[in-house]
Design a protein around this motif. Structure first.
Motif, mmCIF file in Angstrom:
data_model
loop_
_atom_site.group_PDB
_atom_site.id
_atom_site.type_symbol
_atom_site.label_atom_id
_atom_site.label_comp_id
_atom_site.label_asym_id
_atom_site.label_seq_id
_atom_site.Cartn_x
_atom_site.Cartn_y
_atom_site.Cartn_z
ATOM 1 N N LEU A 4 17.722 13.417 -3.386
ATOM 2 C CA LEU A 4 16.680 13.965 -4.246
ATOM 3 C C LEU A 4 15.766 12.845 -4.736
ATOM 4 C CD1 LEU A 4 18.741 16.488 -6.414
ATOM 5 C CD2 LEU A 4 17.656 16.844 -4.178
ATOM 6 N N PRO A 5 14.457 12.998 -4.600
ATOM 7 C CA PRO A 5 13.505 12.006 -5.132
ATOM 8 C C PRO A 5 13.369 12.192 -6.638
ATOM 9 C CG PRO A 5 12.304 13.816 -4.135
ATOM 10 C CD PRO A 5 13.769 14.108 -3.895
ATOM 11 N N ILE A 6 14.405 11.813 -7.338
ATOM 12 C CA ILE A 6 14.527 12.144 -8.750
ATOM 13 C C ILE A 6 13.564 11.298 -9.584
ATOM 14 C CG2 ILE A 6 16.359 10.482 -9.317
ATOM 15 C CD1 ILE A 6 16.424 14.180 -10.315
ATOM 16 N N GLY A 7 12.931 11.932 -10.551
ATOM 17 C CA GLY A 7 12.126 11.214 -11.521
ATOM 18 C C GLY A 7 12.918 11.043 -12.799
ATOM 19 N N VAL A 8 12.990 9.800 -13.302
ATOM 20 C CA VAL A 8 13.741 9.515 -14.515
ATOM 21 C C VAL A 8 12.786 9.617 -15.698
ATOM 22 C CG1 VAL A 8 15.066 7.781 -15.767
ATOM 23 C CG2 VAL A 8 15.400 8.074 -13.303
ATOM 24 N N ALA A 9 13.062 10.562 -16.615
ATOM 25 C CA ALA A 9 12.170 10.827 -17.746
ATOM 26 C C ALA A 9 12.912 10.585 -19.053
ATOM 27 C CB ALA A 9 11.665 12.267 -17.700
ATOM 28 N N GLU A 15 13.496 11.148 -22.850
ATOM 29 C CA GLU A 15 13.200 12.124 -23.887
ATOM 30 C C GLU A 15 12.272 11.533 -24.940
ATOM 31 O OE1 GLU A 15 15.459 14.863 -27.273
ATOM 32 O OE2 GLU A 15 16.466 13.104 -26.408
ATOM 33 N N ALA A 16 12.413 10.243 -25.225
ATOM 34 C CA ALA A 16 11.591 9.600 -26.244
ATOM 35 C C ALA A 16 10.106 9.620 -25.888
ATOM 36 C CB ALA A 16 12.047 8.154 -26.450
ATOM 37 N N ASP A 17 9.774 9.781 -24.615
ATOM 38 C CA ASP A 17 8.380 9.851 -24.175
ATOM 39 C C ASP A 17 7.892 11.286 -24.033
ATOM 40 O OD1 ASP A 17 8.060 7.074 -23.979
ATOM 41 O OD2 ASP A 17 9.021 7.055 -22.010
ATOM 42 N N GLY A 18 8.780 12.245 -24.240
ATOM 43 C CA GLY A 18 8.434 13.645 -24.010
ATOM 44 C C GLY A 18 8.790 14.049 -22.594
ATOM 45 N N LEU A 19 9.215 15.273 -22.415
ATOM 46 C CA LEU A 19 9.638 15.752 -21.101
ATOM 47 C C LEU A 19 8.429 16.194 -20.287
ATOM 48 C CD1 LEU A 19 12.748 17.878 -22.149
ATOM 49 C CD2 LEU A 19 12.625 15.452 -21.552
ATOM 50 N N PRO A 20 8.410 15.900 -18.996
ATOM 51 C CA PRO A 20 7.304 16.377 -18.161
ATOM 52 C C PRO A 20 7.282 17.899 -18.125
ATOM 53 C CG PRO A 20 9.071 15.476 -16.813
ATOM 54 C CD PRO A 20 9.410 15.154 -18.226
ATOM 55 N N ALA A 21 6.092 18.454 -18.096
ATOM 56 C CA ALA A 21 5.947 19.913 -18.205
ATOM 57 C C ALA A 21 5.888 20.608 -16.863
ATOM 58 C CB ALA A 21 4.691 20.245 -19.007
ATOM 59 N N ASP A 22 5.878 19.842 -15.763
ATOM 60 C CA ASP A 22 5.609 20.445 -14.459
ATOM 61 C C ASP A 22 6.779 20.363 -13.493
ATOM 62 O OD1 ASP A 22 5.531 17.725 -14.254
ATOM 63 O OD2 ASP A 22 3.666 17.624 -13.102
ATOM 64 N N SER A 23 7.976 20.098 -13.972
ATOM 65 C CA SER A 23 9.125 19.961 -13.078
ATOM 66 C C SER A 23 9.699 21.325 -12.713
ATOM 67 C CB SER A 23 10.210 19.097 -13.720
ATOM 68 O OG SER A 23 9.784 17.760 -13.818
ATOM 69 N N ARG A 46 0.827 -1.211 0.000
ATOM 70 C CA ARG A 46 0.000 0.000 0.000
ATOM 71 C C ARG A 46 0.860 1.259 0.000
ATOM 72 N NH1 ARG A 46 -5.253 -1.281 -1.378
ATOM 73 N NH2 ARG A 46 -5.839 -3.233 -0.375
ATOM 74 N N LEU A 47 2.166 1.081 -0.196
ATOM 75 C CA LEU A 47 3.075 2.224 -0.285
ATOM 76 C C LEU A 47 3.164 2.712 -1.727
ATOM 77 C CD1 LEU A 47 6.092 0.971 1.883
ATOM 78 C CD2 LEU A 47 4.224 2.470 2.606
ATOM 79 N N HIS A 48 3.471 3.996 -1.875
ATOM 80 C CA HIS A 48 3.751 4.533 -3.203
ATOM 81 C C HIS A 48 4.803 5.625 -3.090
ATOM 82 C CE1 HIS A 48 0.619 7.334 -1.728
ATOM 83 N NE2 HIS A 48 1.308 8.233 -2.407
ATOM 84 N N ARG A 49 5.416 5.940 -4.206
ATOM 85 C CA ARG A 49 6.397 7.015 -4.243
ATOM 86 C C ARG A 49 5.669 8.336 -4.466
ATOM 87 N NH1 ARG A 49 11.354 5.822 -8.061
ATOM 88 N NH2 ARG A 49 9.781 5.545 -9.677
ATOM 89 N N PRO A 50 5.925 9.338 -3.638
ATOM 90 C CA PRO A 50 5.297 10.641 -3.879
ATOM 91 C C PRO A 50 5.743 11.219 -5.219
ATOM 92 C CG PRO A 50 6.272 10.543 -1.669
ATOM 93 C CD PRO A 50 6.762 9.345 -2.420
ATOM 94 N N ASP A 51 4.886 12.033 -5.821
ATOM 95 C CA ASP A 51 5.265 12.737 -7.041
ATOM 96 C C ASP A 51 6.458 13.649 -6.748
ATOM 97 O OD1 ASP A 51 3.174 11.468 -8.237
ATOM 98 O OD2 ASP A 51 1.835 13.199 -8.209
ATOM 99 N N THR A 52 7.188 13.995 -7.780
ATOM 100 C CA THR A 52 8.397 14.796 -7.602
ATOM 101 C C THR A 52 8.434 15.947 -8.593
ATOM 102 O OG1 THR A 52 10.832 14.712 -7.526
ATOM 103 C CG2 THR A 52 9.747 13.346 -9.174
ATOM 104 N N ALA A 53 9.141 17.000 -8.215
ATOM 105 C CA ALA A 53 9.353 18.144 -9.105
ATOM 106 C C ALA A 53 10.749 18.121 -9.709
ATOM 107 C CB ALA A 53 9.144 19.448 -8.337
ATOM 108 N N LEU A 54 11.457 16.979 -9.571
ATOM 109 C CA LEU A 54 12.855 16.871 -9.992
ATOM 110 C C LEU A 54 12.974 15.817 -11.083
ATOM 111 C CD1 LEU A 54 14.268 16.725 -6.366
ATOM 112 C CD2 LEU A 54 14.136 18.747 -7.820
ATOM 113 N N THR A 55 13.550 16.177 -12.224
ATOM 114 C CA THR A 55 13.580 15.296 -13.387
ATOM 115 C C THR A 55 14.995 15.098 -13.891
ATOM 116 O OG1 THR A 55 11.348 15.908 -14.104
ATOM 117 C CG2 THR A 55 12.831 15.044 -15.782
#
Length: 647
Positions: A393-398, A400-408, A346-355
């Protein structure tokens, strides 16, 4: 950026697999010929007593499928008993069908007669029949938790000896579609995956025919097999976690389907450290299951293939050849206890602003590029991931082939030779709307079109580059001294960071620039700009003129090295520091959230001796899992502590 990892099972009944790859000590790959149900029962009891509730089991293909249209009834009956013993033990198993490769040897069904594994339609049809017949027999047995089509079938298909790229990805995908379709047509409802190791283009930069993007729609989970040889302990500890991060493809869960160590390669103490680090880091990286290799040692089988010619394969066990637990098994038991106390799954990783951006040159195979380009993307991004985790840092790995997140709030582009022109345009737009964008220069590791493929470098970063065509500016110093000329994040004016210098004749190079609108944040020992800030709109673009991540990736036993300090400063500049950090790069922290609102914080030491740290808590306070106040964290060598952040 969303980082919530999908789970096995259903939203109301998520599954978390903690298992082990299983061959009985009575025969290894030939256990079904020498089946001893009583020994199997003993082995399962030891595993269950240490928190393991699942096995991955193997149907040795030549034994179970001796003729194209016939299964061996003795083998099927023995597997029936095997399933019943799992049920009696309160355990489940994941049957693996096409087991022609195992532990350093390939075995063919006698009737293969040299046929292509994936391209031969008749041979593929026989495989599909075999899978379907087995699934029909066992699909309703409560001990069956899932299905795997194969074990490391790229090796069985001999792609290494014939050269990478000789397997046609279209044949592989057709094969996978045929076999998964045959299995599901039986009414089998359990999750299914391929068992191929997830060694595709998207995780290695080399095409073995198993393209993860093409296959993601056919499977229910990704199953990486990770056995890295490294030259840096921290890169080793985080290697499987980075692979899990790279497998955020198709919205599928990630099960660490194989990892482990042979006792012939390491002491039992260091094997325990490796297990502890791998289990906890991959949990923080979003893994939803763990199946180490393997349950027991095989000293009694020293005269049997594959062990007679691969003797180190005898000693990957969690127990020794007499069934006695090794320290690795105790680590799994401790991990099981943590999962229980924190309420996984029931655990999850919080969303992050770091990409952290993974250049599409890892996987896209653009025309007239070099294989070394993909290899460089993989190595520098892995090292950047290590530095980001050292910075907590709770880094999010994005990708480029999927498009960059717009909210980081922060985008990290480490030692980047290549990124597509539209992505550069997006990054400039993200900076204008308020984000911090960091990029470090990298000329590339080879001499073909050497230099930064960065359109509008000068205008983007507020500089005038001083490069000469076809030439590099070699870094002559053995150490880069970066001296800060103004405050930057928590780095103070006058502070100095020192980086090891490394690289090839092509890559050991810096970018000479003259500021033209940018501020010089830090200089090297020669007074040249090393870090510059170009303010644009509501944000900023930060340029490092040295390939920090590439230099670190090329250096032995370098971590923790000071890039983590720079990344922490960048996160502070972006206003995106995590709630809990540790001012010591030798300790990695990470947070997971429970759906009931509780927050748990992990502290993982990367130090070979005991140490004590005082966490910086920006939101709430820390307690131990028993509720005691926690202001200091004491860790043993490569130790782990889990706390709760009370808000």
């Amino acid at each position: 950026m969303q980082r919530t990892a999908p789970k096995l099972g259903t939203p109301d009944r998520p599954l978390g697999w903690l298992g082990v790859n299983y061959w009985s000590r009575t025969g290894g790959p030939f256990m079904w010929r020498h089946y001893d149900g009583a020994v199997v029962g003993e082995e399962l009891a030891v595993l269950k007593a240490h928190g393991i509730t699942l096995t991955r089991s193997f149907l040795h293909w030549p034994d179970f499928h001796p003729e194209p249209g016939r299964l061996d009834p003795r083998m099927l009956e023995r597997y029936d008993d095997f399933l019943d013993r799992h049920l009696a033990a309160g355990m489940t198993t994941v049957p693996t069908f096409l087991v022609g490769h195992m532990s350093g040897q390939n075995w063919d069904p006698a009737w293969r007669e040299g046929r292509e594994v994936f391209a031969d339609e008749w041979f593929t049809a026989r495989q599909a029949w075999y899978v379907a017949e087995c699934a029909k027999r066992w699909k309703d047995h409560p001990a069956v938790a899932g299905w795997l089509l194969s074990n490391e079938i790229p090796i069985y298909a001999d792609w290494r000896s014939r050269g990478i790229g000789t397997l046609d990805h279209r044949d592989v995908t057709r094969w996978a579609r045929t076999l998964t379709g045959a299995l599901r047509a039986t009414g089998a409802r359990q999750p299914v995956s391929l068992g191929d190791g997830a060694w595709g283009l998207e995780t290695t930069g080399a095409d073995n025919g198993f393209r993860i993007r093409e296959l993601a729609g056919l499977i229910d989970f990704h199953g990486p097999h990770v056995y890295r040889m490294e030259d840096d302990p921290v890169r080793q500890h985080l290697g499987a976690a980075f692979t899990c991060e790279l497998l955020g493809i198709g919205g599928k869960p990630v099960v660490l389907e194989e990892f482990g160590v042979t006792s012939d390669y390491t002491s039992e103490e260091n094997a325990a450290h490796y297990y502890r680090q791998t289990l906890h880091h991959t949990l923080l990286a979003g893994a939803t299951g763990w199946i180490p290799w393997n349950n027991t040692d095989y000293d009694a089988l020293a005269d049997q293939e594959p062990y007679l010619h691969h003797p180190f394969e005898m000693h990957f066990g969690l127990t020794d050849h007499q069934g006695r637990p090794k320290r690795q098994l105790h680590e799994v038991a401790d991990f099981a206890a943590v999962l229980e106390r924190t309420g996984f799954p029931r655990l999850h990783r919080p969303d992050t602003a770091l990409t952290l951006i993974v250049s599409s040159y890892l996987e896209k195979e653009y025309p007239f590029t070099q294989p070394e380009d993909a290899a460089a993307v993989l190595s520098v991004t892995r090292q950047a991931y290590v530095a980001a985790r050292e910075a907590d840092l709770p880094i999010g790995v994005a990708r480029e082939a999927d498009g960059l997140p717009a909210d980081s709030a922060l985008y990290l582009l480490p030692s980047a030779k290549q990124l597509t022109a539209p992505s550069w345009r997006e990054l400039r737009a993200h900076a204008a709307r308020g984000a911090t964008v960091y990029a470090s220069y990298f000329s590339g590791a080879h001499g073909t079109q050497r230099g930064p493929w960065w359109p509008g470098l000068d205008e983007t970063f507020g500089v005038v580059k001083q490069l000469r065509y076809g030439l590099t500016h070699r870094i002559e110093d053995e150490e880069l001294r970066m001296v800060f000329r103004q405050d930057f994040g928590d780095l103070r004016e006058g502070e100095e960071l020192r980086f090891a210098v490394s690289g090839t004749a092509h890559s050991r190079a810096y970018l000479p620039v003259v500021p033209d609108g940018a501020e010089v944040v830090a200089e090297d020992a020669h007074g040249r700009p090393a870090l510059l800030r170009h303010r644009t709109g509501r944000g900023q673009l930060v340029l490092c003129t040295y390939p920090l991540e590439h230099m670190a990736a090329e250096t032995r036993e370098v971590n923790p090295e000071p890039t983590w300090r720079l990344y922490a400063a960048l996160a502070a500049e972006a206003g995106a520091l995590p709630p809990v950090t540790v001012p010591d790069g030798r300790v990695v922290t990470g947070e997971l959230a429970h759906e009931d609102g509780r927050r748990f914080v992990w502290f993982l030491s990367q130090h070979p001796g005991p140490l004590t740290v005082r966490p910086r808590v920006r939101e709430g306070r820390l307690t131990g899992l028993d509720g005691e106040e926690l202001t200091e964290v004491a860790l043993d060598a490569y130790g782990v502590l889990v706390a709760e952040r009370v808000r």
